[in-house]
Design a protein around this motif. Structure first.
Motif, mmCIF file in Angstrom:
data_model
loop_
_atom_site.group_PDB
_atom_site.id
_atom_site.type_symbol
_atom_site.label_atom_id
_atom_site.label_comp_id
_atom_site.label_asym_id
_atom_site.label_seq_id
_atom_site.Cartn_x
_atom_site.Cartn_y
_atom_site.Cartn_z
ATOM 1 N N ALA A 46 3.248 -1.878 2.003
ATOM 2 C CA ALA A 46 2.402 -0.747 2.237
ATOM 3 C C ALA A 46 1.582 -0.376 0.879
ATOM 4 O O ALA A 46 0.211 0.181 1.126
ATOM 5 C CB ALA A 46 2.995 0.488 2.579
ATOM 6 N N GLU A 62 -3.788 -5.520 -1.388
ATOM 7 C CA GLU A 62 -4.625 -5.942 -0.242
ATOM 8 C C GLU A 62 -4.646 -4.936 0.757
ATOM 9 O O GLU A 62 -5.606 -4.861 1.470
ATOM 10 C CB GLU A 62 -3.753 -7.340 0.163
ATOM 11 C CG GLU A 62 -4.480 -8.320 1.214
ATOM 12 C CD GLU A 62 -3.766 -9.687 1.241
ATOM 13 O OE1 GLU A 62 -3.874 -10.265 2.373
ATOM 14 O OE2 GLU A 62 -2.934 -9.769 0.329
ATOM 15 N N ARG A 63 -3.490 -4.402 1.006
ATOM 16 C CA ARG A 63 -3.465 -3.351 1.975
ATOM 17 C C ARG A 63 -4.374 -2.136 1.792
ATOM 18 O O ARG A 63 -5.000 -1.457 2.566
ATOM 19 C CB ARG A 63 -1.909 -2.763 2.206
ATOM 20 C CG ARG A 63 -1.639 -1.837 3.254
ATOM 21 C CD ARG A 63 -1.494 -2.551 4.524
ATOM 22 N NE ARG A 63 -0.807 -3.761 4.554
ATOM 23 C CZ ARG A 63 0.456 -3.654 5.161
ATOM 24 N NH1 ARG A 63 1.345 -2.366 5.665
ATOM 25 N NH2 ARG A 63 1.257 -4.585 5.152
ATOM 26 N N ARG A 110 -7.520 -0.739 4.080
ATOM 27 C CA ARG A 110 -7.755 0.499 4.555
ATOM 28 C C ARG A 110 -9.013 1.056 4.462
ATOM 29 O O ARG A 110 -9.669 1.643 5.089
ATOM 30 C CB ARG A 110 -6.714 1.305 3.814
ATOM 31 C CG ARG A 110 -5.297 1.456 4.541
ATOM 32 C CD ARG A 110 -4.405 2.674 3.880
ATOM 33 N NE ARG A 110 -3.040 2.213 3.978
ATOM 34 C CZ ARG A 110 -2.237 1.893 3.195
ATOM 35 N NH1 ARG A 110 -2.533 2.528 2.013
ATOM 36 N NH2 ARG A 110 -1.095 1.800 3.469
#
Length: 85
Positions: A68, A72-73, A77
């Motif tokens: 999370a 990259e996450r 987002r």
């Protein structure tokens, strides 16, 4: 050595972690076979088993993704927030 440094940095940051883990898995398999191939020597056995353990961890990363709090996450987002706005 550059492959290990760049791949490790990509894993630590969580940027394109799955492809980086895949490349590192291939690298570790090649190193284990080519450098530590003679498993009758105790030191080679130790390094081969250590590499196998690292490959196991990298396979977990390939299967489950970087997590999370990965770079990259965070980018995904931001992109989703821009698309929604």
């Amino acid at each position: 050595i550059a492959l290990e440094l760049v791949g490790g940095a990509m894993l630590a940051a969580g940027y394109r972690a799955r492809p980086a883990a895949g490349v590192l898995i291939g690298y570790l398999i090649a190193v284990t076979v080519l450098v530590h191939g003679d498993l009758t020597i105790a030191m080679n056995q130790a390094f081969a088993f250590a590499n196998a353990a690292i490959v196991g961890g990298l396979l977990m990363l390939v299967g489950h993704g970087p997590g999370a709090f990965s770079f990259e996450r965070v980018l995904a987002r931001r992109e989703a927030a821009r698309a929604a706005a």
